[in-house]
Scaffold this motif. Structure first.
Motif, PDB file in Angstrom:
ATOM      1  N   ILE A   1       0.840  -1.200   0.000  1.00  0.00           N
ATOM      2  CA  ILE A   1       0.000   0.000   0.000  1.00  0.00           C
ATOM      3  C   ILE A   1       0.878   1.254   0.000  1.00  0.00           C
ATOM      4  N   ILE A   2       1.923   1.233   0.817  1.00  0.00           N
ATOM      5  CA  ILE A   2       2.855   2.370   0.852  1.00  0.00           C
ATOM      6  C   ILE A   2       3.504   2.564  -0.518  1.00  0.00           C
ATOM      7  N   ALA A   3       3.831   1.444  -1.192  1.00  0.00           N
ATOM      8  CA  ALA A   3       4.442   1.532  -2.525  1.00  0.00           C
ATOM      9  C   ALA A   3       3.496   2.189  -3.524  1.00  0.00           C
ATOM     10  N   CYS A   4       2.193   1.903  -3.413  1.00  0.00           N
ATOM     11  CA  CYS A   4       1.209   2.561  -4.284  1.00  0.00           C
ATOM     12  C   CYS A   4       1.244   4.075  -4.084  1.00  0.00           C
ATOM     13  N   ILE A   5       1.308   4.490  -2.834  1.00  0.00           N
ATOM     14  CA  ILE A   5       1.357   5.922  -2.522  1.00  0.00           C
ATOM     15  C   ILE A   5       2.642   6.539  -3.052  1.00  0.00           C
ATOM     16  N   ILE A   6       3.752   5.816  -2.912  1.00  0.00           N
ATOM     17  CA  ILE A   6       5.039   6.325  -3.383  1.00  0.00           C
ATOM     18  C   ILE A   6       5.020   6.521  -4.900  1.00  0.00           C
ATOM     19  N   MET A   7       4.486   5.539  -5.625  1.00  0.00           N
ATOM     20  CA  MET A   7       4.424   5.674  -7.083  1.00  0.00           C
ATOM     21  C   MET A   7       3.584   6.882  -7.477  1.00  0.00           C
TER      22      MET A   7
END
Length: 353
Positions: free
Chosen positions: A203-209
């Protein structure tokens, strides 16, 4: 005139994946009928396999985790004008690097776990850096290079495990508990499924992208290079540098996907007889999710649910799991066909103006 254009815009936007899923399910039902199976019974069993109990829900979320990150890897590269078909290889080297650091290093969890995830990200980024460099410096097509590097990653990883990390069972040693994403609390909450904290990382990776591409100057440059390299170069952007950076970031996402498998689902890495398939599924996830962070998250739930539910469908309805693969292939086919549909609708709009 504007009122006539709006429905087309909606149809060619978020409605197309929904229509593709619907068509895939319908055509899949016809194939089940022709094969002598009851599609209604099969799809009910499929839904039961996803939502009937906490164990299946936990397994669905667990299977989503690497799919989200693999999908983000493909989507990030695509948004910047590149096709990363090497997610599978980047995932493998990320898996190996994360497991090695997780097993060989002794640190408090506060340092050890992030370090292990970072090792996976860096390994994947390095594996993505190579085709990015070849594309930028020598104009070697990234699709060819990334495909070849998938095989290099598979056999190099197996060779390293055999030569330096092998323990009985044809695998590496288990990682230390301080590098593990596994959670007794989450497992007990989901009737002892393999759910782990990697889902939060995804989920954090989605936000980062999303943040990188849409909220930073560098993200604007990366997208601009993807839209038009010549115009970006004329505007003073470092086109070659952005190509390399894009593939490295994409590989980093894929490497973290491998870290989720090594630190979360398994806790080790086995000698692989073939590809895991997660990297290739990431291409389909990104395609169905329209290469957006939220789209990847939602489509990974569909693919993860289909994979987990297929087992229940086989047990309760007697339908082979291969039929679910056909349904997934049909969904991808209809999503790919949407580009032709979009072109036709745009022609209709132009003629109506």
């Amino acid at each position: 005139m504007n009122g006539k254009k709006a429905p087309f815009g909606k149809l060619t936007g978020w409605m197309i994946p929904v229509i593709a899923i619907l068509f895939g399910v319908i055509v899949g039902a016809f194939i089940m009928l022709l094969s002598g199976y009851n599609p209604i019974t099969a799809y009910i069993a499929l839904m039961n396999g996803i939502f009937s109990n906490t164990y299946n829900m936990g397994e669905t979320i667990r299977s989503m985790t690497p799919l989200i990150l693999a999908g983000l890897a493909v989507a990030f590269a695509y948004r910047t004008g590149l096709l990363n078909i090497g997610v599978e290889g980047q995932l493998i080297v990320g898996w190996l690097a994360a497991v090695y650091v997780g097993a060989a290093v002794e640190l408090p969890m506060l340092l050890h776990l992030p370090l292990s995830i970072l090792a996976g990200a860096l390994a994947g980024a390095l594996w993505g850096f190579v085709p990015g460099l070849l594309k930028a410096r020598f104009n070697v097509h990234e699709v060819i290079v990334t495909i070849m590097m998938n095989y290099i990653a598979l056999y190099v990883a197996n060779a390293i495990i055999r030569a330096y990390l092998l323990v009985p069972g044809e695998r590496t040693d288990n990682i230390n508990s301080t590098a593990s994403l596994q959670s007794d609390w989450l497992q007990s909450l989901t009737d002892y499924s393999r759910l782990h904290y990697g889902f939060i990382v995804a989920i954090i990776a989605c936000i980062i992208m999303w943040f990188i591409l849409w909220k930073t100057t560098k993200g604007y440059e990366l997208r601009a290079v993807g839209f038009n390299q010549h115009a970006s170069n004329y505007a003073g952007m470092n086109v070659k540098g952005n190509m390399i950076l894009s593939m490295a970031i994409s590989g980093g996402f894929a490497g973290v996907a491998g870290a989720m498998e090594g630190l979360g689902t398994y806790g080790y890495m086995s000698i692989l007889s073939g590809f895991s398939g997660v990297g290739f599924d990431g291409i389909a996830v990104a395609l169905l999710g329209a290469n957006t962070a939220i789209g990847v998250l939602l489509s990974s739930f569909l693919f993860g649910g289909l994979q987990v539910g297929a087992l229940t469908m086989q047990q309760q309805a007697g339908v082979p799991t291969e039929l679910i693969e056909i349904v997934i292939a049909l969904i991808i086919f209809f999503v790919a066909s949407s580009y032709m549909i979009r072109w036709i609708l745009n022609r209709i709009k132009k003629e109506g103006v």
